[in-house]
Design a protein around this motif. Sequence first.
Motif, PDB file in Angstrom:
ATOM      1  N   ARG A  10       0.786  -1.233   0.000  1.00 15.35           N
ATOM      2  CA  ARG A  10       0.000   0.000   0.000  1.00 15.35           C
ATOM      3  C   ARG A  10       0.819   1.285   0.000  1.00 15.35           C
ATOM      4  NH1 ARG A  10      -3.363  -0.606   5.218  1.00 15.35           N
ATOM      5  NH2 ARG A  10      -1.323  -1.252   5.959  1.00 15.35           N
ATOM      6  N   LEU A  11       2.130   1.178   0.120  1.00 14.23           N
ATOM      7  CA  LEU A  11       2.956   2.372   0.297  1.00 14.23           C
ATOM      8  C   LEU A  11       4.116   2.440  -0.682  1.00 14.23           C
ATOM      9  CD1 LEU A  11       3.284   2.233   4.187  1.00 14.23           C
ATOM     10  CD2 LEU A  11       1.856   3.817   2.884  1.00 14.23           C
ATOM     11  N   ASP A  72       0.947   7.097   0.451  1.00 15.62           N
ATOM     12  CA  ASP A  72      -0.175   6.181   0.275  1.00 15.62           C
ATOM     13  C   ASP A  72      -0.414   6.004  -1.228  1.00 15.62           C
ATOM     14  OD1 ASP A  72      -2.683   4.777   1.251  1.00 15.62           O
ATOM     15  OD2 ASP A  72      -3.568   6.390   0.051  1.00 15.62           O
ATOM     16  N   TYR A 108       0.006   1.168   8.818  1.00 16.87           N
ATOM     17  CA  TYR A 108       1.047   1.666   7.916  1.00 16.87           C
ATOM     18  C   TYR A 108       2.418   1.676   8.589  1.00 16.87           C
ATOM     19  CZ  TYR A 108      -2.084   3.269   4.164  1.00 16.87           C
ATOM     20  OH  TYR A 108      -2.976   3.335   3.124  1.00 16.87           O
ATOM     21  N   GLU A 111       3.854  -1.849   8.329  1.00 15.47           N
ATOM     22  CA  GLU A 111       4.154  -2.164   6.932  1.00 15.47           C
ATOM     23  C   GLU A 111       5.426  -1.440   6.476  1.00 15.47           C
ATOM     24  OE1 GLU A 111       1.915  -1.513   2.643  1.00 15.47           O
ATOM     25  OE2 GLU A 111       0.680  -1.918   4.409  1.00 15.47           O
TER      26      GLU A 111
END
Length: 177
Positions: A10-11, A72, A108, A111
């Motif tokens: 996601r990043l 993001d 986040y 991650e």
Amino acid sequence: MSGPRLETERLLLRPPLAEDAPAHAEMMADPLTAAFLTLDGKPQDKAMAWRTFAFLVGHWSLRGFGFFSMIDKETGRWAGRTGPWMPEGWPDLEIGWGVHPAFRGKAYALEAAVASARYAFDVMGRQRIISLIRPNNTNSRRVAEKLGEGISGQVELFGFPADVWSISRERFEAKWG
């Protein structure tokens, strides 16, 4: 600024750019963030947040590595900072994190910390990394635990106590592959 770019599900993690400074200032103005990331535990105004951001950018120039901006992928927005850094006086290479209030609760930090730790071990050749966490920062303690770190000591930095959380390369690889 050029430098490595890491991707997670996601990043996007990349060196900080000038365009990230306003979102960084928003994060540093947040009382919960400031309680753990500023020296005095107080929110920073825009001018002080800019100085803090310049310190993070300068770390890249002086050391060749530093905090990545967490972007993001879905929105393209700056979601926080994470990465390997070791300012003068630090006991070892740290993987740190800070998440913008709009992105809290999405895991986040973990991650990004996993990707940053992998970078420190695989690219930088580190055998051990640490995270310095104030004892009352329960959210960061949870991230460190999930990362696989354990408390290995305590230091005083700028007049505040910090627990030294650490993980070896071997333990990280056993947990994260």
